[in-house]
Scaffold this active site. Sequence first.
Site, PDB file in Angstrom:
ATOM      1  N   GLU A 103       0.765  -5.546  -4.788  1.00 17.82           N
ATOM      2  CA  GLU A 103       0.401  -4.668  -5.900  1.00 17.82           C
ATOM      3  C   GLU A 103       1.577  -3.885  -6.457  1.00 17.82           C
ATOM      4  O   GLU A 103       1.806  -3.871  -7.668  1.00 17.82           O
ATOM      5  CB  GLU A 103      -0.694  -3.692  -5.456  1.00 17.82           C
ATOM      6  CG  GLU A 103      -1.205  -2.806  -6.576  1.00 17.82           C
ATOM      7  CD  GLU A 103      -2.536  -2.163  -6.259  1.00 17.82           C
ATOM      8  OE1 GLU A 103      -2.738  -1.018  -6.686  1.00 17.82           O
ATOM      9  OE2 GLU A 103      -3.379  -2.796  -5.603  1.00 17.82           O
ATOM     10  N   ASP A 130       0.817  -1.204   0.000  1.00 19.00           N
ATOM     11  CA  ASP A 130       0.000   0.000   0.000  1.00 19.00           C
ATOM     12  C   ASP A 130       0.855   1.261   0.000  1.00 19.00           C
ATOM     13  O   ASP A 130       0.640   2.173  -0.800  1.00 19.00           O
ATOM     14  CB  ASP A 130      -0.941   0.005   1.211  1.00 19.00           C
ATOM     15  CG  ASP A 130      -1.909  -1.158   1.190  1.00 19.00           C
ATOM     16  OD1 ASP A 130      -2.004  -1.819   0.147  1.00 19.00           O
ATOM     17  OD2 ASP A 130      -2.564  -1.411   2.210  1.00 19.00           O
TER      18      ASP A 130
END
Length: 386
Positions: A281, A19
């Site tokens: 991610e 994140d």
Amino acid sequence: MTKTLRWDIFCTVIDNFGDIGVCWRLARQLVHEHRQMVRLWIDDLDCFKLMAPTVDPDLSCQIIQGVQICRWSRNLNDTSAFAAVEPAQVIIEAFACTLPEIYVISMSRMARQPIWIDLEYLSAESWVAQYHALPSPHPRFALAKTCYFPGFVANTGGLLREKGLQEQRQVFDQSAEQIFFRHQGILERKSDQIRISLFCYESAPIESLIKVLSHLLYPVLLIVPHGRIAEKIAVLLGAVCECESLVIESEALTVQIIPFLEQSNYDRLLWSSDINFVRGEDSFVRAQWAGKPFIWDIYPQSDGVHWDKLEAFLELYTESMPMSTAKTVCELWHAWNGGIPLDSATWVNFLSFQKSLAQHNESWIAQLLQRQDLTSGLVQFVENRL
């Protein structure tokens, strides 16, 4: 010309680095390429320091690379930190982190409603394009936030990509690679050696991978950042990981544990490696820009919905691959994510397609480059709302 606005980006560090990795790249790109004023609120400065070494975790506010970094206290009873904070003109609530209530109240009292963006997780699922950029009204205040979805296809928010990223990769030749490795203290490549970077979750089948790599007929250098995975590998190989740098030999396998890299240096590691294991991610996207064969360790969720995201990406990514190549990629990705056992045959099959995968990845990059990058898209979206 882009108008300079004040941006607040809120980020919670959930899975260590994914994140905050996205938010840190986004914040810097807004400042450096779009001349925006950015305040980045982070709830774990100690973790952040690993990828931004100049950060001082003891400071509540500091400026790093043009971005104002602020400590975000997650104590619900501690409202003092936001009592006097004036909300920015643009607010990004990254990955459903939930803004402080007192901050939302301050937003509702602003003379002009701020642009509130809910930056969602990246997914290749088909429904993303349908929900991208849709408003979501607040239940109590005259506020609305926009659900903004990164993505791989048209009608989504695109991917993070700095200007000149591919040009930097293309000029990163063998000489630059050698200089980079010497500077980082990484071992020189042996004859016929395969260089692999490993960044994964603890749920990954580490023991199986180490066993497979140790018994190959060719040498392998496995580069692992210091942390829990490195410690686990050290234990498996009968070593003790007491410092950030360590080299362990096991038959055909050499494991080198290195300090955690700053983001631009991590990109160079991906460019330099023959195969990249990535997770979450941020590193997942950077591996795609690196153009090398990669294996994604998707963030595991208890309800199993991560498998839908994995399959959706595999379907899109392998669409133009020969059937045999696509089958091999899917098998290894499924094994790495715990769907089937990881064995030597699965690995050797994947390795046999190494060159064709690298070629496919260049075509994949060209396809992604047709889309606007995520940051530019956000700036354009905001300008259209003014």
